[in-house]
Design a protein around this motif. Sequence first.
Motif: not given
Length: 755
Positions: A423-431
């Motif tokens: 997720g942190p690589c493509f915007g699905a987590g840790d925004t």
Amino acid sequence: MIKLYENGVYLKNGTEIVEDTGNITIPVTKEEAAQNTIAYGILKDHNTTSDMERLQIKFDKLTSHDITFVGIIQTARASGLEKFPVPYVLTNCHNSLCAVGGTINEDDHMFGLTCAKKYGGVYVPPHQAVIHQYAREVLSGGGKMILGSDSHTRYGALGTMAMGEGGPELVKQLLNKTYDINMPGVIGIYLDGEPMKGVGPQDVALAIIGATFGNGYVNNKVMEFVGPGVDKLSADFRMGVDVMTTETTCLSSIWKTDDKIQEYYEIHGRSEDYKELNPGSVAYYDGMVYVNLSEIKPMIAMPFHPSNVYTIDEVNANLKDILHDVEKKAIVSLGGAVDYSLQDKIVNDRLYVEQGIIAGCAGGGFENICAAADIIKGKNIGHDEFTFSVYPASTPIYMELVKNGAVADLMAAGTVVKTAFCGPCFGAGDTPANNAFSIRHSTRNFPNREGSKLQSGQIASVALMDARSIAATAANKGFLTPATAIDVEYKGQKYHFDKSIYENRVFDSQGVADPSVEIKFGPNIKDWPKMSALPPNLVLKVVSEIHDPVTTTDELIPSGETSSYRSNPLGLAEFTLSRKDPAYVGRAKEVQTAQKAIEENTCPLDVLEELKPVMAKVREFYPEAGEGNLGVGSTIFAVKPGDGSAREQAASCQKVLGGWANIANGYATKRYRSNLINWGMLPFLTDADHENLPFKNGDYIFVPDVRKAVEDKADVIKAYVVGDSLKEIEFRLGELTDAEREIILKGCLINYYRD
């Protein structure tokens, strides 16, 4: 630090570089020496014909994740799939957060599990491993080739030539077809020296990306890592550099191998998969990148591209100027959609960041996280805005970090340690918060790659850094700090792989299919809509113009929250170009009504009023046009589209909205162009300067005899901009294989195989 050779080079005995200046004496011919690269040998072993100029490759193994495998299997099923002919691994590391989108994500996972049972595959449940770490641990093998539906499919450090492509290329392999390419150029990456203490793999990777991306030095070529510096790097370090080669836009990568790679296979209980690989005594490379590892310092890729690189020392010494330069570039990247400033990040003349993340296939390796734990042990991240998260790349790595105490050291400092997730690589987590600045050891830092939404007026920034410098920054409570500025003793802990973790959770059919298994379909898993064959003549409306120097696949179809709709072609298409041109979908759909009328044998002029004067003008010169021989659709112009992800949806979403073509000055990657072709779209090229195009957004373009031109293997395609008259223009198709032409003629890969 880095030197690019202007000419090809000969490498003698793996250590002596001789530039091909035309005045040299070499004991073999250039052709013979070119066959002595590692890359040539592997490609030859996997080529199914004797023609080494036009390769027809069959891969040893395939791998996909849960953003791509549903569409791939659905396409293959529609094309006659009965059994996976080679090992095919389905990982669940992108849509792992099953709370997002109701049941959608877990429905996709159950689809994957039942397909692995039915067709004889391997299913890796969520949170067990990110796709590329599982491939390193379980799938890699010396001299082997792996094809993955993710752009960062790179296992060259382990002696495996791996390529990331759009889903249709995996479909071809599943149907026992081949991957057809011309013999790629091979660029030597000569590593010399040894990294200084505190410099990690991301630092080396960013330095190489900065030197090669903008000039296209390795574009669509194979990067072959050689030289004495390779011997000084651990297996983990090499893999960390290798995975980032994707950001140079190269086709693939391969490294020479040695006892450290042999040890890696032994640790993972697969000693039989090791193979020593070295170039021949005299090998010829089409170019050479000389890298002095000893001179590389901690690096940072500032927003909004991995090639926007500086040393961290440079940023700290020239903070205002560099931040101002990023702000100027943001005007292009963000299109003025939001106010963007980094000046508030300067606190007491230092750069303050709000978030640090170490994650995924690039950052989540064992040695990276151990080094981060060594740096932050006994310190803390403070109680202000700065947060710090670490994602081990697989559960076996996580388990070992728990056993050796690294997780305890991280958590004691305020770090949140999470499970394997991309997720942190493509915007699905840790925004992060709006206007926040995040430093990440991950793969990309494109706009909105961290999850913010331009269309909602949000923007946050991501800079790429190595895990060591991220941990050093965390130890300084968010103030940008290179790891070389921290006095720390790295423990260099030994890794032990526990294979029982996968044995207890991963479903492995051992290649045995069970046709009796019923596939589980969630309500969001939809079949591809029917797609028409290429008509004799085309009328195209330009519905979007993009004048950025490079357009990423994230801008063509956003990542992040949209990933929940990857299994629903029409649902996902609603997000097409939403971050770049929100009006695109409506414009494309309006034009599509005319094509739908044609397919229903009704008059397109009755549903699209603006088409009447266009066809009236066309018929003045082509009176037969429209009598059952016409297609109507949309096209977009972009200067250089397709950098970034391999996801096929960047093309297929345009297709399901009625797109017939892209027009570009060039295509950033082979994989995006291949995606266009596999979805039956014409990959037009124009030599016109993008600032003085002969057409504009909203114009109609008539392309007569387009089907015949494709059939006749024409390169130049005549077309006309329709206005008060027909203004002649030219497009080029570029090189196409016979199969690619046939796919375009049929309308898409599904039609091609169905027929």
